[in-house]
Design a protein around this motif. Structure first.
Motif, mmCIF file in Angstrom:
data_model
loop_
_atom_site.group_PDB
_atom_site.id
_atom_site.type_symbol
_atom_site.label_atom_id
_atom_site.label_comp_id
_atom_site.label_asym_id
_atom_site.label_seq_id
_atom_site.Cartn_x
_atom_site.Cartn_y
_atom_site.Cartn_z
ATOM 1 N N HIS A 220 0.827 -1.212 0.000
ATOM 2 C CA HIS A 220 0.000 0.000 0.000
ATOM 3 C C HIS A 220 0.859 1.259 0.000
ATOM 4 N N LEU A 221 1.948 1.255 0.759
ATOM 5 C CA LEU A 221 2.840 2.411 0.753
ATOM 6 C C LEU A 221 3.418 2.620 -0.642
ATOM 7 N N GLY A 222 3.777 1.520 -1.319
ATOM 8 C CA GLY A 222 4.358 1.631 -2.646
ATOM 9 C C GLY A 222 3.414 2.256 -3.655
ATOM 10 N N VAL A 223 2.143 1.860 -3.620
ATOM 11 C CA VAL A 223 1.162 2.458 -4.529
ATOM 12 C C VAL A 223 1.016 3.948 -4.226
ATOM 13 N N ALA A 224 0.922 4.284 -2.947
ATOM 14 C CA ALA A 224 0.812 5.695 -2.561
ATOM 15 C C ALA A 224 2.032 6.480 -3.004
ATOM 16 N N PHE A 225 3.197 5.881 -2.873
ATOM 17 C CA PHE A 225 4.451 6.533 -3.258
ATOM 18 C C PHE A 225 4.434 6.860 -4.758
ATOM 19 N N GLN A 226 3.954 5.913 -5.578
ATOM 20 C CA GLN A 226 3.916 6.137 -7.017
ATOM 21 C C GLN A 226 2.891 7.208 -7.382
ATOM 22 N N ILE A 227 1.759 7.214 -6.707
ATOM 23 C CA ILE A 227 0.767 8.251 -6.988
ATOM 24 C C ILE A 227 1.335 9.623 -6.644
ATOM 25 N N ALA A 228 2.069 9.708 -5.540
ATOM 26 C CA ALA A 228 2.718 10.972 -5.194
ATOM 27 C C ALA A 228 3.688 11.390 -6.291
ATOM 28 N N ASP A 229 4.427 10.423 -6.850
ATOM 29 C CA ASP A 229 5.328 10.703 -7.973
ATOM 30 C C ASP A 229 4.551 11.246 -9.169
ATOM 31 N N ASP A 230 3.414 10.628 -9.458
ATOM 32 C CA ASP A 230 2.582 11.076 -10.582
ATOM 33 C C ASP A 230 2.151 12.533 -10.393
ATOM 34 N N ILE A 231 1.759 12.862 -9.172
ATOM 35 C CA ILE A 231 1.316 14.224 -8.892
ATOM 36 C C ILE A 231 2.495 15.191 -8.989
ATOM 37 N N LEU A 232 3.654 14.746 -8.475
ATOM 38 C CA LEU A 232 4.848 15.588 -8.549
ATOM 39 C C LEU A 232 5.235 15.897 -9.985
ATOM 40 N N ASP A 233 5.016 14.948 -10.886
ATOM 41 C CA ASP A 233 5.349 15.174 -12.294
ATOM 42 C C ASP A 233 4.607 16.385 -12.842
ATOM 43 N N ILE A 234 3.459 16.653 -12.258
ATOM 44 C CA ILE A 234 2.631 17.765 -12.721
ATOM 45 C C ILE A 234 2.874 19.027 -11.900
#
Length: 365
Positions: A220-234
């Motif tokens: 679950h932390l890993g999925v959240a971490f990737q979503i944070a990365d996705d948001i950071l890209d923007i």
């Protein structure tokens, strides 16, 4: 007294965990330093100095070293000296860094951790073989650590490769783009984070129920971490993230905010939808396919907004509801990670896991 563990990737945001156990702080700092030494030693095993430079390229700029840290935290739940997990911490980072070489080729990335990517410096083929070399070293280290470590490492490497293949292939014509996204993230990001925690716990003979709770937390932390990365890209600048702003969008990667925006039926999302879909010649289920024109790696090149379209698309993504939706999904995953952490023995190590959730929760801002 409050202590902190701090690792600062050059060109990226710093990660700081604060908790009230100086002894644990010292152990983790020593463990991360020792894992760094192991990583440098692995790179030095390439006797040709040119090869050593290439395979050690992403070790030099540092990084958050999240996975080694997690392996060492996982080791705190076992019955043996946590220092026994140092090789496991190095192993987790080896697999992760190998995946970065491959990801940068797939994404045609020009920078990584604030420096030129390996594929930008030496070409795609060299970067792929450097990643393969690191995976071979990870497999050898796993063999030295025993059958359970071999099982974990081989299983996660399989999930990692499957995630990369799924990302390249894209969802099927009648597939669910969001389900496809989460399947890719589970293989490419969450599996590595869960593996790190499990490796550390296994090395110190933690009970099986603890190993499984750590695995659930890591997924679950890993999925959240990737979503944070996705948001950071923007939302983030390259000075903060160490990567080009809008890089994923520019190469046609269907990140979570993009997928949510494409599914948004509100009128204000129409302009964004036009920008994203107008750049593609043969839409797949996501609306952001990887187009058929290959680069010199043989991998497909993505279609995406160009010219003035890209900054406009980034601006619209920052303003529309998709970013807020993605953040809400991320927070829901963090709730599930915290629930898994609550099933672990209470103590400083469990508090570190909760602090990591806090870190990810604020990482996308």
């Amino acid at each position: 007294m409050v202590a902190s563990v701090r690792t600062e990737p050059r060109g990226s945001m710093a990660m700081e965990l604060t908790f009230g156990d100086p002894a644990l702080t010292a152990r983790l700092e020593r463990g991360v330093d020792a894992a760094e030494e192991r990583l440098r030693a692995v790179a030095a095993e390439a006797r040709d100095p040119r090869v050593a430079e290439i395979v050690g390229h992403l070790f030099a700029p540092g990084g958050k070293r999240l996975r080694p840290l997690l392996a060492l935290v996982g080791a705190e739940f076992g019955e043996r000296d946590p220092s026994a997990a140092v090789p496991a911490a190095a192993l987790a980072e080896l697999v992760h860094v190998a995946s970065l070489y491959h990801d940068d080729v797939m994404d045609q990335a020009r920078t990584r951790r604030g420096v030129a990517s390996a594929n930008a410096r030496w070409g795609n083929a060299t970067a792929v073989f450097a990643g393969n070399w690191l995976l071979s070293k990870a497999a050898r280290l796993a063999a030295e650590l025993g059958p359970e470590t071999i099982r974990l490492q081989s299983s996660v490497t399989n999930r990692l490769v499957m995630g990369q293949i799924r990302e390249l292939a894209g969802p099927s014509d009648d597939g669910d783009a969001l389900a496809h996204y989460f399947a890719v993230v589970a293989g490419k990001t969450a599996a590595l984070i869960a593996m790190a925690l499990q490796l550390g716990a296994v090395r110190t003979d933690a009970p099986e129920h603890v190993v499984q709770a750590l695995a659930e937390y890591g997924e679950h932390l890993g999925v959240a971490f990737q979503i944070a990365d996705d948001i950071l890209d923007i939302t983030s600048t390259s000075e903060v993230s160490g990567k080009e702003q809008g890089k994923d969008l520019a190469i046609g990667v269907a990140s979570l905010p993009v997928l949510l925006a494409l599914a948004d039926e509100r009128p204000e999302a129409d302009e964004l939808r036009v920008l994203l879909t107008a750049a593609t010649d043969a839409p797949d289920g996501s609306g952001l396919p990887r187009a058929a024109a290959p680069d010199d790696s043989g991998l497909p090149r993505a279609a995406a907004p160009d010219g003035s379209g890209l900054p406009r698309a980034v601006a619209l993504l920052r303003r529309c509801g998709a970013t807020a939706q993605a953040r809400a999904i991320m927070q829901a995953r963090l709730v599930r990670a915290r629930s898994a952490a609550n099933g672990l023995p209470d103590g400083p190590a469990a508090r570190v896991l909760h602090a990591l959730c806090d870190f990810v929760a604020h990482r996308d801002r």
